[in-house]
Design a protein around this motif. Structure first.
Motif, PDB file in Angstrom:
ATOM      1  N   SER A   1       0.845  -1.343  -0.002  1.00 20.13           N
ATOM      2  CA  SER A   1      -0.010  -0.046   0.029  1.00 20.13           C
ATOM      3  C   SER A   1       0.876   1.324  -0.135  1.00 20.13           C
ATOM      4  CB  SER A   1      -1.043  -0.048   1.251  1.00 20.13           C
ATOM      5  OG  SER A   1      -1.849  -1.033   1.094  1.00 20.13           O
ATOM      6  N   VAL A   2       1.915   1.343   0.821  1.00 19.53           N
ATOM      7  CA  VAL A   2       2.937   2.361   0.853  1.00 19.53           C
ATOM      8  C   VAL A   2       3.449   2.498  -0.487  1.00 19.53           C
ATOM      9  CG1 VAL A   2       4.959   3.428   1.819  1.00 19.53           C
ATOM     10  CG2 VAL A   2       3.104   2.394   3.273  1.00 19.53           C
ATOM     11  N   LEU A   3       3.992   1.541  -0.970  1.00 18.09           N
ATOM     12  CA  LEU A   3       4.435   1.445  -2.574  1.00 18.09           C
ATOM     13  C   LEU A   3       3.646   1.968  -3.725  1.00 18.09           C
ATOM     14  CD1 LEU A   3       6.808  -1.798  -2.446  1.00 18.09           C
ATOM     15  CD2 LEU A   3       7.631   0.843  -2.165  1.00 18.09           C
ATOM     16  N   GLN A   4       2.397   1.721  -3.178  1.00 20.03           N
ATOM     17  CA  GLN A   4       1.382   2.299  -4.300  1.00 20.03           C
ATOM     18  C   GLN A   4       1.033   3.737  -4.262  1.00 20.03           C
ATOM     19  OE1 GLN A   4      -1.801  -0.195  -4.264  1.00 20.03           O
ATOM     20  NE2 GLN A   4      -1.192  -1.878  -5.529  1.00 20.03           N
ATOM     21  N   PHE A   5       1.272   4.335  -3.382  1.00 18.89           N
ATOM     22  CA  PHE A   5       1.241   5.758  -2.839  1.00 18.89           C
ATOM     23  C   PHE A   5       2.341   6.517  -3.517  1.00 18.89           C
ATOM     24  CE2 PHE A   5      -2.180   4.803  -0.060  1.00 18.89           C
ATOM     25  CZ  PHE A   5      -3.132   5.640  -0.409  1.00 18.89           C
ATOM     26  N   LEU A   6       3.497   6.036  -3.830  1.00 17.60           N
ATOM     27  CA  LEU A   6       4.581   6.467  -4.329  1.00 17.60           C
ATOM     28  C   LEU A   6       4.550   6.946  -5.717  1.00 17.60           C
ATOM     29  CD1 LEU A   6       7.583   4.300  -2.914  1.00 17.60           C
ATOM     30  CD2 LEU A   6       6.908   6.677  -2.180  1.00 17.60           C
ATOM     31  N   PRO A   7       4.985   8.116  -6.390  1.00 17.14           N
ATOM     32  CA  PRO A   7       4.722   8.420  -7.588  1.00 17.14           C
ATOM     33  C   PRO A   7       5.376   7.602  -8.696  1.00 17.14           C
ATOM     34  CG  PRO A   7       6.215  10.113  -6.472  1.00 17.14           C
ATOM     35  CD  PRO A   7       5.827   9.163  -5.598  1.00 17.14           C
ATOM     36  N   ILE A   8       6.324   6.726  -8.368  1.00 25.50           N
ATOM     37  CA  ILE A   8       6.875   5.879  -9.403  1.00 25.50           C
ATOM     38  C   ILE A   8       6.053   4.653  -9.387  1.00 25.50           C
ATOM     39  CG2 ILE A   8       9.160   6.835  -8.835  1.00 25.50           C
ATOM     40  CD1 ILE A   8       9.748   4.340  -7.181  1.00 25.50           C
ATOM     41  N   SER A   9       5.138   4.517  -8.915  1.00 24.81           N
ATOM     42  CA  SER A   9       4.314   3.128  -8.970  1.00 24.81           C
ATOM     43  C   SER A   9       3.382   3.162 -10.215  1.00 24.81           C
ATOM     44  CB  SER A   9       3.280   3.039  -7.577  1.00 24.81           C
ATOM     45  OG  SER A   9       2.342   2.315  -7.798  1.00 24.81           O
ATOM     46  N   PRO A  10       3.429   2.302 -10.935  1.00 21.18           N
ATOM     47  CA  PRO A  10       2.387   2.453 -12.122  1.00 21.18           C
ATOM     48  C   PRO A  10       1.073   1.995 -11.744  1.00 21.18           C
ATOM     49  CG  PRO A  10       3.488   0.208 -11.816  1.00 21.18           C
ATOM     50  CD  PRO A  10       4.001   1.260 -10.899  1.00 21.18           C
ATOM     51  N   MET A  11       0.830   1.497 -10.773  1.00 19.25           N
ATOM     52  CA  MET A  11      -0.728   1.149 -10.128  1.00 19.25           C
ATOM     53  C   MET A  11      -1.222   2.481  -9.411  1.00 19.25           C
ATOM     54  SD  MET A  11      -0.239  -2.739  -9.485  1.00 19.25           S
ATOM     55  CE  MET A  11      -1.632  -3.385  -9.599  1.00 19.25           C
ATOM     56  N   SER A  12      -2.605   2.314  -9.565  1.00 19.87           N
ATOM     57  CA  SER A  12      -3.391   3.296  -8.504  1.00 19.87           C
ATOM     58  C   SER A  12      -3.403   2.815  -7.122  1.00 19.87           C
ATOM     59  CB  SER A  12      -4.844   3.448  -9.183  1.00 19.87           C
ATOM     60  OG  SER A  12      -5.491   2.364  -9.040  1.00 19.87           O
ATOM     61  N   PRO A  13      -3.256   3.320  -6.201  1.00 22.74           N
ATOM     62  CA  PRO A  13      -3.258   3.116  -4.646  1.00 22.74           C
ATOM     63  C   PRO A  13      -4.858   2.546  -4.174  1.00 22.74           C
ATOM     64  CG  PRO A  13      -3.376   5.422  -4.753  1.00 22.74           C
ATOM     65  CD  PRO A  13      -3.247   5.027  -6.258  1.00 22.74           C
ATOM     66  N   THR A  14      -4.861   1.045  -4.223  1.00 21.95           N
ATOM     67  CA  THR A  14      -5.868   0.550  -4.181  1.00 21.95           C
ATOM     68  C   THR A  14      -5.880  -0.740  -3.183  1.00 21.95           C
ATOM     69  OG1 THR A  14      -5.820  -0.986  -5.806  1.00 21.95           O
ATOM     70  CG2 THR A  14      -7.009   1.031  -6.246  1.00 21.95           C
ATOM     71  N   SER A  15      -4.587  -0.967  -2.888  1.00 22.24           N
ATOM     72  CA  SER A  15      -4.546  -2.086  -1.994  1.00 22.24           C
ATOM     73  C   SER A  15      -4.694  -1.886  -0.597  1.00 22.24           C
ATOM     74  CB  SER A  15      -3.103  -2.762  -2.013  1.00 22.24           C
ATOM     75  OG  SER A  15      -2.023  -2.064  -1.500  1.00 22.24           O
ATOM     76  N   TRP A  16      -4.768  -0.661  -0.122  1.00 21.20           N
ATOM     77  CA  TRP A  16      -4.993  -0.021   1.057  1.00 21.20           C
ATOM     78  C   TRP A  16      -6.480  -0.634   1.511  1.00 21.20           C
ATOM     79  CZ3 TRP A  16      -9.013   3.300   2.268  1.00 21.20           C
ATOM     80  CH2 TRP A  16      -9.574   4.097   1.276  1.00 21.20           C
ATOM     81  N   ILE A  17      -7.624  -0.590   0.527  1.00 23.28           N
ATOM     82  CA  ILE A  17      -9.016  -0.841   0.981  1.00 23.28           C
ATOM     83  C   ILE A  17      -8.960  -2.445   1.466  1.00 23.28           C
ATOM     84  CG2 ILE A  17     -11.182  -1.268  -0.262  1.00 23.28           C
ATOM     85  CD1 ILE A  17     -10.472   0.829  -2.297  1.00 23.28           C
ATOM     86  N   PRO A  18      -8.653  -3.397   0.950  1.00 24.99           N
ATOM     87  CA  PRO A  18      -8.727  -4.844   1.461  1.00 24.99           C
ATOM     88  C   PRO A  18      -7.856  -4.835   2.989  1.00 24.99           C
ATOM     89  CG  PRO A  18      -7.319  -4.820  -0.598  1.00 24.99           C
ATOM     90  CD  PRO A  18      -7.991  -3.471  -0.348  1.00 24.99           C
ATOM     91  N   LEU A  19      -6.591  -3.927   3.008  1.00 23.40           N
ATOM     92  CA  LEU A  19      -5.951  -3.844   4.362  1.00 23.40           C
ATOM     93  C   LEU A  19      -6.678  -3.270   5.131  1.00 23.40           C
ATOM     94  CD1 LEU A  19      -3.356  -4.453   5.919  1.00 23.40           C
ATOM     95  CD2 LEU A  19      -2.631  -2.406   5.152  1.00 23.40           C
ATOM     96  N   SER A  20      -7.236  -2.191   5.088  1.00 25.58           N
ATOM     97  CA  SER A  20      -8.075  -1.492   6.279  1.00 25.58           C
ATOM     98  C   SER A  20      -9.412  -2.293   6.414  1.00 25.58           C
ATOM     99  CB  SER A  20      -8.542  -0.147   5.701  1.00 25.58           C
ATOM    100  OG  SER A  20      -9.143  -0.126   4.429  1.00 25.58           O
ATOM    101  N   PHE A  21      -9.940  -3.032   5.680  1.00 27.80           N
ATOM    102  CA  PHE A  21     -11.187  -4.021   5.848  1.00 27.80           C
ATOM    103  C   PHE A  21     -10.686  -5.069   6.735  1.00 27.80           C
ATOM    104  CE2 PHE A  21     -13.702  -7.613   4.634  1.00 27.80           C
ATOM    105  CZ  PHE A  21     -14.960  -7.023   5.027  1.00 27.80           C
ATOM    106  N   VAL A  22      -9.520  -5.745   6.450  1.00 29.41           N
ATOM    107  CA  VAL A  22      -9.100  -6.828   7.290  1.00 29.41           C
ATOM    108  C   VAL A  22      -8.692  -6.447   8.796  1.00 29.41           C
ATOM    109  CG1 VAL A  22      -7.315  -8.467   7.593  1.00 29.41           C
ATOM    110  CG2 VAL A  22      -8.466  -8.227   5.553  1.00 29.41           C
ATOM    111  N   LEU A  23      -8.236  -5.281   8.944  1.00 26.20           N
ATOM    112  CA  LEU A  23      -7.724  -4.585  10.185  1.00 26.20           C
ATOM    113  C   LEU A  23      -8.913  -4.254  11.037  1.00 26.20           C
ATOM    114  CD1 LEU A  23      -4.765  -2.274   9.261  1.00 26.20           C
ATOM    115  CD2 LEU A  23      -4.510  -4.393  10.061  1.00 26.20           C
ATOM    116  N   VAL A  24     -10.027  -3.367  10.226  1.00 27.97           N
ATOM    117  CA  VAL A  24     -11.429  -3.227  11.140  1.00 27.97           C
ATOM    118  C   VAL A  24     -11.883  -4.254  11.517  1.00 27.97           C
ATOM    119  CG1 VAL A  24     -13.480  -1.986  10.742  1.00 27.97           C
ATOM    120  CG2 VAL A  24     -11.356  -0.978   9.919  1.00 27.97           C
TER     121      VAL A  24
END
Length: 130
Positions: A70-93
């Motif tokens: 998730s942190v890597l996806q937020f970096l500007p060099i990442s080719p993907m949009s930052p979407t992996s924080w959604i499943p992570l936050s769901f699991v954590l909650v």
């Protein structure tokens, strides 16, 4: 000279012990010398719930992996949009809710056990159990 200091120290220790022995009966020691018998098996309180829970959850390798992704996806060099924080936050909650429910039920059981009626064995002045 050091002997008089050592004698004075041992005399003070003896006096303290002698006073303690006068306060208690022969079969049960002074209750102020021991801790309470209250049971507390709950892990959290309202202040420590969030930090301790997150600390425990990030001991799991899978949660750390998804956090790094998730942190890597937020970096500007990442080719993907930052979407992996959604499943992570769901699991954590979801895990936080489960832990909160379990800890609340543990606290309720502790409260029930600590409020049970018990029989106390006492000594009379002669030292016999009454």
């Amino acid at each position: 000279m050091p002997n008089s200091h050592d004698d004075d120290k041992s005399q003070r220790v003896f006096n303290v012990l002698q006073k303690r022995q006068q306060k208690r009966s022969w079969c049960f020691p002074d209750p102020n010398l021991f801790s309470s018998n209250a049971i507390c098996t709950s892990k959290y309180n309202p202040v420590t719930f969030l930090p301790l829970n997150l600390f425990e959850q990030f001991h799991r390798l899978s949660n750390v992996y998804f956090l790094v992704i998730s942190v890597l996806q937020f970096l500007p060099i990442s080719p993907m949009s930052p979407t992996s924080w959604i499943p992570l936050s769901f699991v954590l909650v979801l895990n936080m809710v489960r832990e909160a429910i379990e800890d609340y039920s543990r606290a309720q059981m502790d409260k029930e056990i600590n409020n049970r009626v018990v029989h106390v064995v006492e000594c009379n002045e002669k030292g016999n159990i009454a």
